[in-house]
Write an enzyme that holds these catalytic residues in place. Structure first.
Site, PDB file in Angstrom:
ATOM      1  N   ASP A 178       0.838  -1.200   0.000  1.00 48.44           N
ATOM      2  CA  ASP A 178       0.000   0.000   0.000  1.00 48.44           C
ATOM      3  C   ASP A 178       0.874   1.250   0.000  1.00 48.44           C
ATOM      4  OD1 ASP A 178      -2.307  -1.550  -0.028  1.00 48.44           O
ATOM      5  OD2 ASP A 178      -2.282  -1.764   2.145  1.00 48.44           O
TER       6      ASP A 178
ATOM      7  N   LYS B 110      -0.435  -8.080  -1.621  1.00 52.55           N
ATOM      8  CA  LYS B 110      -1.753  -7.525  -1.329  1.00 52.55           C
ATOM      9  C   LYS B 110      -1.812  -6.070  -1.768  1.00 52.55           C
ATOM     10  CE  LYS B 110      -3.196  -5.573   2.479  1.00 52.55           C
ATOM     11  NZ  LYS B 110      -4.185  -4.478   2.297  1.00 52.55           N
TER      12      LYS B 110
ATOM     13  N   ASP C 190      -7.464  -6.340  -1.972  1.00 56.20           N
ATOM     14  CA  ASP C 190      -8.149  -6.087  -0.701  1.00 56.20           C
ATOM     15  C   ASP C 190      -9.018  -4.842  -0.851  1.00 56.20           C
ATOM     16  OD1 ASP C 190      -8.904  -6.222   1.940  1.00 56.20           O
ATOM     17  OD2 ASP C 190      -7.062  -5.279   2.689  1.00 56.20           O
ATOM     18  N   LEU C 191     -10.137  -4.998  -1.569  1.00 62.10           N
ATOM     19  CA  LEU C 191     -11.001  -3.858  -1.878  1.00 62.10           C
ATOM     20  C   LEU C 191     -12.154  -3.703  -0.896  1.00 62.10           C
ATOM     21  CD1 LEU C 191     -11.125  -4.187  -5.773  1.00 62.10           C
ATOM     22  CD2 LEU C 191      -9.520  -2.892  -4.336  1.00 62.10           C
ATOM     23  N   LYS C 192     -12.411  -4.729  -0.098  1.00 69.70           N
ATOM     24  CA  LYS C 192     -13.467  -4.678   0.923  1.00 69.70           C
ATOM     25  C   LYS C 192     -14.778  -4.148   0.338  1.00 69.70           C
ATOM     26  CE  LYS C 192     -10.264  -4.063   4.820  1.00 69.70           C
ATOM     27  NZ  LYS C 192      -8.989  -3.889   4.108  1.00 69.70           N
TER      28      LYS C 192
ATOM     29  N   HIS D  83     -18.454  -3.385  -0.429  1.00 69.96           N
ATOM     30  CA  HIS D  83     -19.595  -3.303   0.492  1.00 69.96           C
ATOM     31  C   HIS D  83     -20.632  -2.364  -0.106  1.00 69.96           C
ATOM     32  CE1 HIS D  83     -20.980  -2.601   4.962  1.00 69.96           C
ATOM     33  NE2 HIS D  83     -21.926  -3.087   4.185  1.00 69.96           N
ATOM     34  N   ASP D  84     -21.688  -2.942  -0.681  1.00 72.53           N
ATOM     35  CA  ASP D  84     -22.738  -2.162  -1.323  1.00 72.53           C
ATOM     36  C   ASP D  84     -23.937  -3.089  -1.503  1.00 72.53           C
ATOM     37  OD1 ASP D  84     -24.108  -0.149  -2.955  1.00 72.53           O
ATOM     38  OD2 ASP D  84     -22.111   0.683  -3.323  1.00 72.53           O
ATOM     39  N   ILE D  85     -24.934  -2.651  -2.260  1.00 72.62           N
ATOM     40  CA  ILE D  85     -26.067  -3.535  -2.522  1.00 72.62           C
ATOM     41  C   ILE D  85     -25.576  -4.713  -3.362  1.00 72.62           C
ATOM     42  CG2 ILE D  85     -27.738  -1.657  -2.321  1.00 72.62           C
ATOM     43  CD1 ILE D  85     -27.950  -1.674  -5.370  1.00 72.62           C
TER      44      ILE D  85
ATOM     45  N   ASN E 172     -26.301  -6.216  -6.183  1.00 69.67           N
ATOM     46  CA  ASN E 172     -26.083  -6.067  -7.618  1.00 69.67           C
ATOM     47  C   ASN E 172     -24.829  -5.252  -7.919  1.00 69.67           C
ATOM     48  OD1 ASN E 172     -27.133  -6.329 -10.469  1.00 69.67           O
ATOM     49  ND2 ASN E 172     -27.067  -4.101 -10.303  1.00 69.67           N
ATOM     50  N   THR E 173     -24.607  -4.206  -7.141  1.00 63.54           N
ATOM     51  CA  THR E 173     -23.430  -3.363  -7.359  1.00 63.54           C
ATOM     52  C   THR E 173     -22.153  -4.117  -7.053  1.00 63.54           C
ATOM     53  OG1 THR E 173     -24.665  -1.341  -6.876  1.00 63.54           O
ATOM     54  CG2 THR E 173     -22.274  -1.238  -6.633  1.00 63.54           C
TER      55      THR E 173
ATOM     56  N   THR F 190      -9.135  -4.999  12.146  1.00 63.60           N
ATOM     57  CA  THR F 190      -8.203  -5.112  13.269  1.00 63.60           C
ATOM     58  C   THR F 190      -7.919  -3.757  13.917  1.00 63.60           C
ATOM     59  OG1 THR F 190      -6.377  -5.069  11.681  1.00 63.60           O
ATOM     60  CG2 THR F 190      -7.087  -7.225  12.495  1.00 63.60           C
TER      61      THR F 190
ATOM     62  N   GLY G  29       2.635  -5.759   6.324  1.00 62.26           N
ATOM     63  CA  GLY G  29       2.966  -4.553   5.575  1.00 62.26           C
ATOM     64  C   GLY G  29       4.172  -3.837   6.119  1.00 62.26           C
ATOM     65  N   ARG G  30       3.932  -2.910   7.042  1.00 60.68           N
ATOM     66  CA  ARG G  30       4.989  -2.030   7.529  1.00 60.68           C
ATOM     67  C   ARG G  30       6.211  -2.731   8.122  1.00 60.68           C
ATOM     68  NH1 ARG G  30       0.453   2.187   9.638  1.00 60.68           N
ATOM     69  NH2 ARG G  30      -0.734   0.259   9.570  1.00 60.68           N
TER      70      ARG G  30
END
Length: 226
Positions: A9, A31, A58-60, A62-64, A66-67, A114, A206-207
């Site tokens: 990232d 990732k 890692d897009l997470k 979260h919507d209806i 269909n979207t 987390t 990551g870090r």
């Protein structure tokens, strides 16, 4: 298989690509999170894919339903090994996400970030502990037919007992030698070895690698503990 996935990232594509090339012999995958995807899009993912390691988007989502299904179809061409959705989106959303994903893509649901603890959840109206909420959402993800979940190392052991063949991603990891003070925005952390022993399939780091003075040495040191 090396379970370590390096979180790339970074704001600059050239820096992310250089780091990936440098440590590719000591990690099992890469990732790419929301920051990277918003900055570099499909082009950036294609560039990182040239490194030759599996890609975890890692897009997470979260919507209806269909979207989310449409978004999943839009990333087919990127051939990600893993994609995340939010379990809080509900069973129908998760079912549609899995149905829309590519055959070789594992869809995993984020349970409780987390960065959140019990007080944070209470402030959003969620009763009970972060641990209990993670277990509830893991059960829902399993019922929805997903491949697995994302959870902290604190929950992985119990969730693994309840879902023997699940695919489990554990972020928020810090090597034991990192000490107790440098946890950045992570609140519920464990070491990579503890997470692996608990049943983690993928360890997102990551870090501790990307910001180390010697990223290769840091990745090799973590790999050696596993």
């Amino acid at each position: 298989m090396n379970p370590i996935y390096l979180a790339l990232d970074l704001p600059r594509l050239d820096a992310a690509l250089a780091l990936a090339q440098k440590v590719k012999g000591h990690v099992g995958g890469l990732k790419l999170g929301l920051e990277f995807f918003c900055a570099h899009g499909h082009h950036g993912v294609h560039e990182i894919a040239h490194v030759g390691l599996p890609i975890f988007l890692d897009l997470k989502l979260h919507d209806i339903p269909n979207t989310v299904a449409s978004a999943m179809q839009a990333i087919h061409v990127l051939q990600p090994a893993i994609v995340t959705v939010h379990a809080a989106g509900g069973r129908a959303m998760m079912e549609d996400a899995k149905a829309a994903a590519g055959e070789r893509t594992k869809v995993v649901a984020v349970t409780v970030l987390t960065s959140l603890d019990d007080d944070d959840l209470a402030a959003t109206g969620v009763g009970g502990s972060a641990h209990d909420q993670a277990l509830r959402l893991a059960d829902l993800a399993r019922e929805a037919g997903l491949d697995g979940i994302v959870c902290s190392g604190h929950e992985i052991g119990e969730i693994h007992k309840r879902w023997k063949n699940g695919f489990f991603v554990v972020p928020g990891l810090r090597p034991a030698e990192a000490g107790g003070g440098n946890h950045a925005d992570q609140k519920r952390i464990v070491t990579p070895r503890q997470a692996r022993d608990g049943g983690a399939s993928v360890l997102v780091i990551g870090r501790p690698i990307s910001r180390a003075e010697d990223p290769v040495a840091a990745a090799r040191a973590i790999e050696a503990t596993l």
